[in-house]
Scaffold this motif. Sequence first.
Motif, PDB file in Angstrom:
ATOM      1  N   GLU A 115     -11.802   3.672  -0.586  1.00 57.16           N
ATOM      2  CA  GLU A 115     -10.632   3.299   0.227  1.00 57.16           C
ATOM      3  C   GLU A 115     -10.670   4.004   1.569  1.00 57.16           C
ATOM      4  OE1 GLU A 115      -6.737   3.794  -1.618  1.00 57.16           O
ATOM      5  OE2 GLU A 115      -7.718   3.449  -3.541  1.00 57.16           O
ATOM      6  N   ARG A 141     -13.323   4.945  -6.280  1.00 52.51           N
ATOM      7  CA  ARG A 141     -12.631   3.909  -5.509  1.00 52.51           C
ATOM      8  C   ARG A 141     -11.702   4.522  -4.460  1.00 52.51           C
ATOM      9  NH1 ARG A 141     -15.030  -0.443  -4.885  1.00 52.51           N
ATOM     10  NH2 ARG A 141     -13.137  -1.674  -4.634  1.00 52.51           N
ATOM     11  N   GLN A 180     -13.286   2.599   3.816  1.00 53.51           N
ATOM     12  CA  GLN A 180     -12.860   1.307   4.351  1.00 53.51           C
ATOM     13  C   GLN A 180     -11.796   1.484   5.440  1.00 53.51           C
ATOM     14  OE1 GLN A 180     -14.142  -1.502   4.059  1.00 53.51           O
ATOM     15  NE2 GLN A 180     -15.484  -1.285   2.291  1.00 53.51           N
ATOM     16  N   CYS A 231      -8.336  -2.036   1.787  1.00 51.61           N
ATOM     17  CA  CYS A 231      -7.809  -0.716   1.415  1.00 51.61           C
ATOM     18  C   CYS A 231      -6.498  -0.864   0.660  1.00 51.61           C
ATOM     19  CB  CYS A 231      -7.575   0.129   2.657  1.00 51.61           C
ATOM     20  SG  CYS A 231      -9.026   0.397   3.677  1.00 51.61           S
ATOM     21  N   CYS A 232      -5.654  -1.771   1.122  1.00 54.47           N
ATOM     22  CA  CYS A 232      -4.354  -1.981   0.475  1.00 54.47           C
ATOM     23  C   CYS A 232      -4.537  -2.528  -0.939  1.00 54.47           C
ATOM     24  CB  CYS A 232      -3.509  -2.935   1.307  1.00 54.47           C
ATOM     25  SG  CYS A 232      -3.258  -2.414   3.023  1.00 54.47           S
ATOM     26  N   ALA A 249      -2.263   5.651  -1.044  1.00 54.55           N
ATOM     27  CA  ALA A 249      -3.623   5.527  -0.537  1.00 54.55           C
ATOM     28  C   ALA A 249      -4.027   6.879   0.039  1.00 54.55           C
ATOM     29  CB  ALA A 249      -3.699   4.437   0.531  1.00 54.55           C
ATOM     30  N   VAL A 271       0.830  -1.199   0.000  1.00 57.93           N
ATOM     31  CA  VAL A 271       0.000   0.000   0.000  1.00 57.93           C
ATOM     32  C   VAL A 271       0.865   1.248   0.000  1.00 57.93           C
ATOM     33  CG1 VAL A 271      -0.337   0.346   2.497  1.00 57.93           C
ATOM     34  CG2 VAL A 271      -2.154   0.955   0.898  1.00 57.93           C
ATOM     35  N   THR A 291      -7.259  -2.240  -2.875  1.00 56.63           N
ATOM     36  CA  THR A 291      -7.903  -1.238  -3.717  1.00 56.63           C
ATOM     37  C   THR A 291      -6.907  -0.189  -4.182  1.00 56.63           C
ATOM     38  OG1 THR A 291      -9.987  -1.569  -2.554  1.00 56.63           O
ATOM     39  CG2 THR A 291      -9.776   0.441  -3.833  1.00 56.63           C
ATOM     40  N   ALA A 292      -5.980   0.194  -3.318  1.00 51.57           N
ATOM     41  CA  ALA A 292      -4.969   1.174  -3.714  1.00 51.57           C
ATOM     42  C   ALA A 292      -4.113   0.655  -4.857  1.00 51.57           C
ATOM     43  CB  ALA A 292      -4.086   1.526  -2.517  1.00 51.57           C
TER      44      ALA A 292
END
Length: 342
Positions: free
Chosen positions: A325, A321, A328, A296-297, A176, A171, A299-300
């Motif tokens: 993130e 998105r 989330q 989150c990681c 992020a 991430v 999606t980033a």
Amino acid sequence: MELRGIDPDPTERWLRENVPGLRAPVEFSLISGGRSNLTYRVTDADGVVRALRRPPTGGVLSTAHDMSREWRSISALHDTAVPVPEPLAYCADAEVTGAEFYVMGFVDGTVLADAAAVEAFSPQARRRAGLATVECMAALHTVDPDAVGLGGTARREGYVLRQLHRWQRQVHQSGAPDLALLDAVHDALAANVPEQGTGIVHGDFRPGNLSYAPDGEVLAVFDWELATLGDPLADLGWLVASWAQPGDDAPAVTPGPTAEPGFPGRTELVDRYAALTGRDVSDLPYYVAFQRWRSCCITAGVRARYLAGVMGDDGYDAEDRAKDELRQARSAWQAVQDLGLV
């Protein structure tokens, strides 16, 4: 029109020489819906359809997008109670089309990626799909890794700490919206890891990675790129975190259809899993918190690849998105607070 990720002539030659029964010429088309690896429909001269999987054309993160891992997993599980596509051929030569890839049988079912996907499913089929999902997961988690040749594919101890280290590193590579918040959640989780079990972990087990028959039965489990050995409760935690139901305050970690009428709720899924596996699920809330952070990681990384232009154009909205993130990350922070970890 040029198809990103496929060099047609050498790929066709390789397929003709290595895939039993395939007859040239072949046609390639990108199958939409994938957010990590690229999946193509391969239709040969006889109209037989197969599927080809390869990594993105760039932005590949360390240890991710492992085609050999996917190939090894479906090959090992093909003769078990876990439904997977038929493994057909694996190409380790990146010169053919720019990366390693593999070919599998095409499973003609419905992937339940969103609410639209279940419109044709009856309430009975939706309920069956929900229960069949967790029953399929239970079948995976009762497979002995040694018995199917996967026992030596990864370390069995320290799974959660390895995952925390891996995704925190990635991430930070991807970027992020709020790294400080994600780091705080990471530290709370790392300081409070529960005692872990061992089994085969899929890594992204949810309706969007499964194919279903019209009656709701599972036809195949896809996307094995994250599969490893570890605590099976991590898979269950991901399923629960992704399983939306009416009245939820926190968003699901990934879009899905399960808030639609007919699907069983999360409690019923967990009870069914515990009954089938005999596994103690008392630490499940920790794994749900962990999976909110992990989402989150992931999606980033996906967002970074789309912004870099190395994924197919399938309507992905990077700005939305990024907002998700952050939601989330805040949900993960609330989860570790609720558990008393901070």
